[in-house]
Design an enzyme around this catalytic site. Structure first.
Site, PDB file in Angstrom:
ATOM      1  N   SER A  61       0.799  -1.237   0.000  1.00  0.00           N
ATOM      2  CA  SER A  61       0.000   0.000   0.000  1.00  0.00           C
ATOM      3  C   SER A  61       0.825   1.276   0.000  1.00  0.00           C
ATOM      4  CB  SER A  61      -0.939   0.022   1.194  1.00  0.00           C
ATOM      5  OG  SER A  61      -2.023  -0.818   0.911  1.00  0.00           O
ATOM      6  N   LYS A  64       0.290   3.348  -2.960  1.00  0.00           N
ATOM      7  CA  LYS A  64      -0.899   4.198  -3.146  1.00  0.00           C
ATOM      8  C   LYS A  64      -0.535   5.684  -3.166  1.00  0.00           C
ATOM      9  CE  LYS A  64      -3.890   0.720  -0.976  1.00  0.00           C
ATOM     10  NZ  LYS A  64      -4.559   0.337   0.285  1.00  0.00           N
ATOM     11  N   TYR A 188      -4.108  -2.977 -10.112  1.00  0.00           N
ATOM     12  CA  TYR A 188      -3.901  -2.702  -8.677  1.00  0.00           C
ATOM     13  C   TYR A 188      -2.955  -3.730  -8.044  1.00  0.00           C
ATOM     14  CZ  TYR A 188      -5.024  -2.459  -3.703  1.00  0.00           C
ATOM     15  OH  TYR A 188      -4.935  -2.369  -2.340  1.00  0.00           O
ATOM     16  N   TYR A 236      -4.465   3.643   8.048  1.00  0.00           N
ATOM     17  CA  TYR A 236      -5.803   3.070   8.238  1.00  0.00           C
ATOM     18  C   TYR A 236      -6.365   3.487   9.587  1.00  0.00           C
ATOM     19  CZ  TYR A 236      -3.818   0.404   4.442  1.00  0.00           C
ATOM     20  OH  TYR A 236      -3.197   0.064   3.290  1.00  0.00           O
ATOM     21  N   VAL A 254       1.119  -3.622   3.897  1.00  0.00           N
ATOM     22  CA  VAL A 254       1.107  -4.911   4.594  1.00  0.00           C
ATOM     23  C   VAL A 254       2.379  -5.722   4.383  1.00  0.00           C
ATOM     24  CG1 VAL A 254      -1.385  -5.313   4.849  1.00  0.00           C
ATOM     25  CG2 VAL A 254      -0.221  -6.064   2.786  1.00  0.00           C
TER      26      VAL A 254
HETATM   27  N1  GLU Z   1      -2.290  -5.204  -1.767  1.00  0.00           N
HETATM   28  C1  GLU Z   1      -2.846  -5.123  -0.439  1.00  0.00           C
HETATM   29  C2  GLU Z   1      -4.329  -5.341  -0.488  1.00  0.00           C
HETATM   30  O1  GLU Z   1      -4.968  -4.793  -1.345  1.00  0.00           O
HETATM   31  C3  GLU Z   1      -2.522  -3.794   0.115  1.00  0.00           C
HETATM   32  C4  GLU Z   1      -2.944  -3.610   1.544  1.00  0.00           C
HETATM   33  C5  GLU Z   1      -1.897  -2.909   2.346  1.00  0.00           C
HETATM   34  O2  GLU Z   1      -0.731  -2.902   2.000  1.00  0.00           O
HETATM   35  O3  GLU Z   1      -2.250  -2.361   3.401  1.00  0.00           O
HETATM   36  O4  GLU Z   1      -4.897  -6.045   0.281  1.00  0.00           O
END
Ligand code: GLU
Length: 311
Positions: A61, A64, A188, A236, A254
């Protein structure tokens, strides 16, 4: 600064409580939690590292941020018609608010919002072209053409992306996706599967630092806004806690990576694969708390009792 990074890496190496490695993406489940790296790229052009700072990891993430910069480059403020700018207070892959809020995700860093961002930079291109553009942006930011996507991780995530597929179908049902669900998800999952080491990620984050020697890939106003979103939504439902403990904008993934920006001073990348209960790197968060405490760096005030580390 080098002493501080060495201290932090030594503390992390000795810590028996390492958090839990994400297991819902099969390819990431087997990563050794005994790894820890940290790197800092300072405003005066220095790069310092400690621990496993050269080991590539899945940025997940953290991607992003780059995706958001690219999407804003494509459509500017129109993006905010399709995604909000408020913390969600819920987990990264939650569906709860989408129904109540008519398919407009709370922010571009929760998965639903990131899918809209991906759909935005994908518009009018093939996934291959869009990912090529994303990689070019990241490589220019880090000044490193070796940054790449790990295909195995991307495929592993795509095969098990049941929740992300559900979120994407939900968005589509509200008319908030332009490309097909399969295309958006494929793009994605590849975006999340970009690999970088702490050194590469710290360098890639420099475009958000706001200092004369840093790459000027986005306008000052956009840089400040991306930092604001990192501060309020970058961790988050642990975003408030990260702001409280660290006091600098950050974005977690993650894979256990966190990119932290000290505006005007430095871009800092930390990585350790074990996660805390919010899904953010446990040792990475603790390391950044120690770093902030010892340097006195915070966007909420000037250093007083710190060790006197200036820029
Ligand atoms: N690729 C992970 C997902 O979409 C990203 C989540 C993350 O890194 O927090 O679940």
């Amino acid at each position: 600064m080098q002493h501080l990074l060495d201290d932090i890496a030594a503390m992390a190496a000795a810590d028996p409580e390492r958090g839990v490695v994400a297991s819902y993406i099969p390819e990431l489940a087997g990563i050794d939690p005994n790894q820890f790296g940290i790197a800092i790229a300072t405003a005066d052009g220095e790069v310092l590292t400690a621990g496993d700072a050269e080991t590539p990891f899945s940025i997940q993430s953290v991607s992003k941020i780059f995706a958001l910069a690219l999407a804003l480059g494509r459509v500017g403020d129109q993006l905010w018609r399709r995604v909000g700018r408020e913390p969600s207070g819920l987990s990264f892959d939650s569906m709860l608010l989408l129904e109540r809020e008519d398919g407009i995700p709370r922010n571009p860093f929760i998965n639903a919002g990131a899918l809209v961002t991906t759909d935005t930079y994908l518009a009018g291109s093939t996934p291959r072209e869009a990912l090529g553009e994303l990689l070019r942006f990241m490589r220019a930011a880090a000044d490193d053409d070796s940054i790449h996507i790990n295909e195995t991780v991307a495929k592993s995530e795509f095969r098990t992306a049941h929740r992300n597929f559900s979120l994407a179908h939900y968005l589509a049902s509200f008319g908030n996706l332009r490309a097909s669900v399969e295309k958006v998800l494929g793009t994605y999952c590849h975006q999340c599967a970009v690999e970088m080491s702490c050194r590469q990620l710290a360098l890639a984050g420099r475009f958000l630092v706001d200092a004369p020697l840093m790459p000027g890939l986005v306008s000052v106003e956009r840089r400040r806004r991306i930092n604001a979103l990192m501060m309020t939504c970058g961790h988050y439902d642990g975003s408030g806690d990260f702001a409280f403990r660290v006091g600098m904008p950050g974005k977690s993934g993650v894979g256990g990576g966190i990119l932290v920006i000290s505006p005007g001073r430095a871009s800092i990348a930390v990585w350790s694969p074990g996660l805390n209960r919010y899904g953010n790197s446990k040792l990475g968060t603790e390391a950044m708390e120690t770093f902030a405490h010892r340097t006195g760096w915070s966007v909420f005030g000037v250093p007083h009792s710190a060790e006197g580390i200036k820029r």
